[in-house]
Design a protein around this motif. Structure first.
Motif, PDB file in Angstrom:
ATOM      1  N   UNK A  36       0.785  -1.302   0.189  1.00 11.95           N
ATOM      2  CA  UNK A  36      -0.036  -0.039  -0.301  1.00 11.95           C
ATOM      3  C   UNK A  36       0.891   1.181  -0.048  1.00 11.95           C
ATOM      4  N   UNK A  37       2.088   1.275   0.400  1.00 12.48           N
ATOM      5  CA  UNK A  37       2.950   2.336   0.206  1.00 12.48           C
ATOM      6  C   UNK A  37       3.639   2.801  -1.008  1.00 12.48           C
ATOM      7  N   UNK A  38       3.654   1.772  -1.963  1.00 12.67           N
ATOM      8  CA  UNK A  38       4.292   2.104  -3.073  1.00 12.67           C
ATOM      9  C   UNK A  38       3.733   1.650  -4.483  1.00 12.67           C
ATOM     10  N   UNK A  39       2.748   0.703  -4.350  1.00  9.06           N
ATOM     11  CA  UNK A  39       2.280   0.251  -5.586  1.00  9.06           C
ATOM     12  C   UNK A  39       0.802   0.774  -5.955  1.00  9.06           C
ATOM     13  N   UNK A  40       0.896   1.445  -7.229  1.00  6.18           N
ATOM     14  CA  UNK A  40      -0.291   2.186  -7.747  1.00  6.18           C
ATOM     15  C   UNK A  40      -1.546   1.231  -7.490  1.00  6.18           C
ATOM     16  N   UNK A  41      -1.298  -0.033  -7.586  1.00  4.82           N
ATOM     17  CA  UNK A  41      -2.472  -0.910  -7.718  1.00  4.82           C
ATOM     18  C   UNK A  41      -3.390  -0.785  -6.178  1.00  4.82           C
ATOM     19  N   UNK A  42      -2.705  -0.455  -5.073  1.00  5.63           N
ATOM     20  CA  UNK A  42      -3.561  -0.482  -3.818  1.00  5.63           C
ATOM     21  C   UNK A  42      -4.207   1.002  -3.998  1.00  5.63           C
ATOM     22  N   UNK A  43      -3.587   2.025  -4.299  1.00  9.66           N
ATOM     23  CA  UNK A  43      -4.320   3.276  -4.440  1.00  9.66           C
ATOM     24  C   UNK A  43      -5.387   3.189  -5.533  1.00  9.66           C
ATOM     25  N   UNK A  44      -5.398   2.510  -6.462  1.00  9.67           N
ATOM     26  CA  UNK A  44      -6.506   2.544  -7.389  1.00  9.67           C
ATOM     27  C   UNK A  44      -7.725   1.385  -6.492  1.00  9.67           C
ATOM     28  N   UNK A  45      -7.323   0.782  -6.015  1.00  9.50           N
ATOM     29  CA  UNK A  45      -8.493  -0.238  -5.136  1.00  9.50           C
ATOM     30  C   UNK A  45      -9.073   0.903  -4.126  1.00  9.50           C
ATOM     31  N   UNK A  46      -8.173   1.631  -3.508  1.00 11.78           N
ATOM     32  CA  UNK A  46      -8.963   2.542  -2.389  1.00 11.78           C
ATOM     33  C   UNK A  46      -9.559   3.378  -2.829  1.00 11.78           C
ATOM     34  N   UNK A  47      -9.231   3.964  -4.224  1.00 13.22           N
ATOM     35  CA  UNK A  47     -10.146   4.851  -4.973  1.00 13.22           C
ATOM     36  C   UNK A  47     -11.558   4.094  -5.136  1.00 13.22           C
TER      37      UNK A  47
END
Length: 365
Positions: A36-47
């Motif tokens: 969750x700190x560095x991978x864009x995939x987590x930010x996309x899921x959070x959004x």
């Protein structure tokens, strides 16, 4: 489409949160997760999760999902909105309504508590008096707290009349909707900070707070600039450059899957399912001869509290020992008075309710 199904051979947990978690949600949580700190995939899921939550909330307000059990949201709302000396109205007829006043005082605010008995509705005349008296004294109420569903007593409060009064006095509103969201409609767009959590009607594991926050509430938080990091919503307003701290990636994946199931079923269908399960639970209670606490007209579609003075704890223990069904009693002074059955989320199912009430009936009789 997600519909509850029996899971034979397993213990039946029918508590009013944390609730049973569907298999698809458990699988999502167990899968490999992005950092969750560095991978864009987590930010996309959070959004994506925030967008799905906005649909469940039925709001255009910003939605944020901090890492932390639902109580974090209650405290963070106060920490973010209340500065020392601020006057806060705490409207209460239950344990969580009372608890807001403790948070207010711990952050230096001045709490005015308008209390009603736990088996009654809000005291609207006292709310009017508190708001008008404070205004007349030249030190008006700035923030108010209330609870939509008081889980410890199974009470669904009619919050509309209180919100009317708060709007008339330009008061920022904070509503604990933790055990209502996803089980019954919540008037989120009339609320400045509407709080939820993953482990109730969403049927995801505990660990996440959800909050829908109005522009007015954000403005007030910005003016106060809270010092805390963890009990502070402001760092979550814009996470485009990163999250305030390492997020709970597996919990977010689980909530994402739970929201997919809920939205696939459709909110109206979900609400109707909760109503049917609640109605069946109370019908069975009447057949057994046990009374609802408090008034059936104010009972929540997500949890039923049965009034069993002096017997609630022993009945709970016998239901678990003899039938492998886990229920909850009341909290605080009501621990030996109330037996609570949580027909919420994955457990809002008539067939499941009947199995649980069969066990209760066998013990009561």
């Amino acid at each position: 489409m997600w519909m509850p199904t029996a899971e034979c051979g397993m213990r039946t947990r029918f508590t009013p949160g944390p609730t049973e978690v569907p298999e698809a949600v458990r699988e999502a949580m167990a899968a490999e997760q992005p950092n969750p700190d560095v991978e864009a995939a987590f930010a996309e899921r959070y959004e994506a999760v925030c967008g799905k939550l906005a649909t469940v909330y039925g709001t255009d307000h910003d939605v944020v999902v901090p890492g932390g059990e639902g109580i974090l949201g209650l405290e963070a709302a106060i920490a973010s909105l209340v500065a020392p000396g601020d006057r806060v109205l705490c409207v209460s007829n239950g344990l969580y309504g009372d608890g807001f006043a403790d948070f207010v005082e711990s952050y230096g605010g001045e709490a005015t508590v308008v209390s009603a008995p736990y088996d009654e509705g809000y005291d609207l005349a006292a709310v009017d008096d508190a708001l008008e008296t404070a205004a007349a004294e030249g030190s008006p109420i700035e923030v108010a707290t209330l609870v939509h569903c008081e889980t410890p007593t199974g009470t669904l409060n009619d919050i509309g009349p209180v919100l009317d009064r708060l709007e008339d006095h330009d008061v920022v509103s904070v509503v604990d909707a933790v055990s209502a969201l996803g089980g019954t409609p919540v008037p989120t767009d009339r609320i400045d900070v509407c709080l939820g959590a993953s482990q109730k009607c969403f049927s995801a594991p505990p660990g996440l707070t959800t909050a829908a926050i109005s522009d007015r509430a954000w403005d007030r938080m910005t003016e106060r600039d809270p010092a805390s990091l963890y009990t502070n919503f402001l760092p979550w307003r814009d996470v485009s450059e990163g999250f305030p701290y390492t997020h709970l990636s597996a919990n977010v994946a689980a909530l994402d899957a739970a929201l997919d199931l809920l939205l696939e079923e459709g909110l109206e269908s979900v609400f109707d399912r909760h109503e049917r399960a609640a109605r069946r639970c109370r019908e069975r209670g009447r057949e057994i001869g046990i009374e609802i606490y408090p008034d059936p007209e104010r009972a929540s579609p997500t949890v039923t509290a049965f009034h069993l003075p002096g017997e609630a704890e022993s009945i709970r223990d016998r239901v678990e020992a003899d039938h492998d069904v886990v229920l909850a009693t009341g909290l605080g002074d009501l621990s030996s008075e109330i037996l609570r059955i949580g027909h919420m989320g994955y457990n809002a199912d008539v067939e499941k309710v009947d199995r649980v009430m069969d066990a209760v009936e066998a013990v009561v009789e």
